[in-house]
Design a protein around this motif. Sequence first.
Motif, PDB file in Angstrom:
ATOM      1  N   ALA A   1       0.829  -1.207   0.000  1.00 30.99           N
ATOM      2  CA  ALA A   1       0.000   0.000   0.000  1.00 30.99           C
ATOM      3  C   ALA A   1       0.868   1.262   0.000  1.00 30.99           C
ATOM      4  O   ALA A   1       0.567   2.234  -0.701  1.00 30.99           O
ATOM      5  N   LEU A   2       1.951   1.246   0.777  1.00 33.32           N
ATOM      6  CA  LEU A   2       2.839   2.416   0.807  1.00 33.32           C
ATOM      7  C   LEU A   2       3.594   2.581  -0.508  1.00 33.32           C
ATOM      8  O   LEU A   2       3.772   3.709  -0.977  1.00 33.32           O
ATOM      9  N   LEU A   3       4.021   1.484  -1.095  1.00 36.09           N
ATOM     10  CA  LEU A   3       4.648   1.543  -2.409  1.00 36.09           C
ATOM     11  C   LEU A   3       3.699   2.148  -3.434  1.00 36.09           C
ATOM     12  O   LEU A   3       4.062   3.027  -4.217  1.00 36.09           O
ATOM     13  N   SER A   4       2.460   1.691  -3.407  1.00 37.03           N
ATOM     14  CA  SER A   4       1.459   2.201  -4.335  1.00 37.03           C
ATOM     15  C   SER A   4       1.233   3.701  -4.147  1.00 37.03           C
ATOM     16  O   SER A   4       1.202   4.463  -5.112  1.00 37.03           O
ATOM     17  N   ALA A   5       1.097   4.132  -2.905  1.00 34.14           N
ATOM     18  CA  ALA A   5       0.850   5.554  -2.624  1.00 34.14           C
ATOM     19  C   ALA A   5       2.036   6.411  -3.058  1.00 34.14           C
ATOM     20  O   ALA A   5       1.859   7.479  -3.670  1.00 34.14           O
ATOM     21  N   GLY A   6       3.236   5.960  -2.753  1.00 35.32           N
ATOM     22  CA  GLY A   6       4.408   6.714  -3.147  1.00 35.32           C
ATOM     23  C   GLY A   6       4.560   6.823  -4.663  1.00 35.32           C
ATOM     24  O   GLY A   6       4.825   7.903  -5.203  1.00 35.32           O
ATOM     25  N   ALA A   7       4.373   5.715  -5.338  1.00 38.15           N
ATOM     26  CA  ALA A   7       4.493   5.718  -6.807  1.00 38.15           C
ATOM     27  C   ALA A   7       3.385   6.534  -7.448  1.00 38.15           C
ATOM     28  O   ALA A   7       3.626   7.253  -8.433  1.00 38.15           O
ATOM     29  N   ALA A   8       2.172   6.464  -6.909  1.00 38.66           N
ATOM     30  CA  ALA A   8       1.061   7.264  -7.444  1.00 38.66           C
ATOM     31  C   ALA A   8       1.350   8.749  -7.296  1.00 38.66           C
ATOM     32  O   ALA A   8       1.090   9.536  -8.213  1.00 38.66           O
ATOM     33  N   THR A   9       1.915   9.130  -6.163  1.00 38.64           N
ATOM     34  CA  THR A   9       2.265  10.524  -5.940  1.00 38.64           C
ATOM     35  C   THR A   9       3.331  10.961  -6.948  1.00 38.64           C
ATOM     36  O   THR A   9       3.239  12.043  -7.533  1.00 38.64           O
ATOM     37  N   PHE A  10       4.313  10.112  -7.151  1.00 36.26           N
ATOM     38  CA  PHE A  10       5.358  10.400  -8.134  1.00 36.26           C
ATOM     39  C   PHE A  10       4.762  10.544  -9.531  1.00 36.26           C
ATOM     40  O   PHE A  10       5.169  11.419 -10.302  1.00 36.26           O
ATOM     41  N   ALA A  11       3.799   9.705  -9.869  1.00 39.39           N
ATOM     42  CA  ALA A  11       3.163   9.778 -11.198  1.00 39.39           C
ATOM     43  C   ALA A  11       2.393  11.075 -11.369  1.00 39.39           C
ATOM     44  O   ALA A  11       2.278  11.600 -12.482  1.00 39.39           O
ATOM     45  N   LEU A  12       1.838  11.565 -10.270  1.00 39.02           N
ATOM     46  CA  LEU A  12       1.012  12.784 -10.326  1.00 39.02           C
ATOM     47  C   LEU A  12       1.845  14.051 -10.484  1.00 39.02           C
ATOM     48  O   LEU A  12       1.410  14.988 -11.156  1.00 39.02           O
ATOM     49  N   VAL A  13       3.019  14.078  -9.884  1.00 39.74           N
ATOM     50  CA  VAL A  13       3.820  15.324  -9.912  1.00 39.74           C
ATOM     51  C   VAL A  13       4.711  15.457 -11.118  1.00 39.74           C
ATOM     52  O   VAL A  13       4.862  14.728 -11.947  1.00 39.74           O
TER      53      VAL A  13
END
Length: 143
Positions: A131-143
Amino acid sequence: MSTETALVLLTATAWAHAAFQLTVSALVYPVLAATPHAAWRHAHDRHSRVISVLVVPLYAAVLVSTGAAVLVAGSVAVWVAAAGAGLALGTTAAVAAPLHGRLGVARLGDRRRRVLLARLLRADRWRTAGALLSAGAATFALV
């Protein structure tokens, strides 16, 4: 759906999932694991009923938003977010849910319960990591 909308939805659901998973890891499971054997059945049954109200819509949102982001955006970061979500949800389906089923057995002995709980807590760490990997990568994809 626009790429930006898909990435915002992915990021929001990924962080909601991570927050949920951290809460389960830090608060819910330690309390459940500390339940005395005599009160176990009642506590576990209540946990199962209450948590499902949160799990079903949250996991559905994670699946839909992750699928949409993969289809619309498909960047490396989105695929990493999808892999993290897959790790968390896959571990839930393959390990945690069956363990909860075994833990809900009426005549479960204390020793067996402790062994199953230890497995559940290990699986929970994998779910939290995903879940933390997903959240971190999603944030990276957004910025």
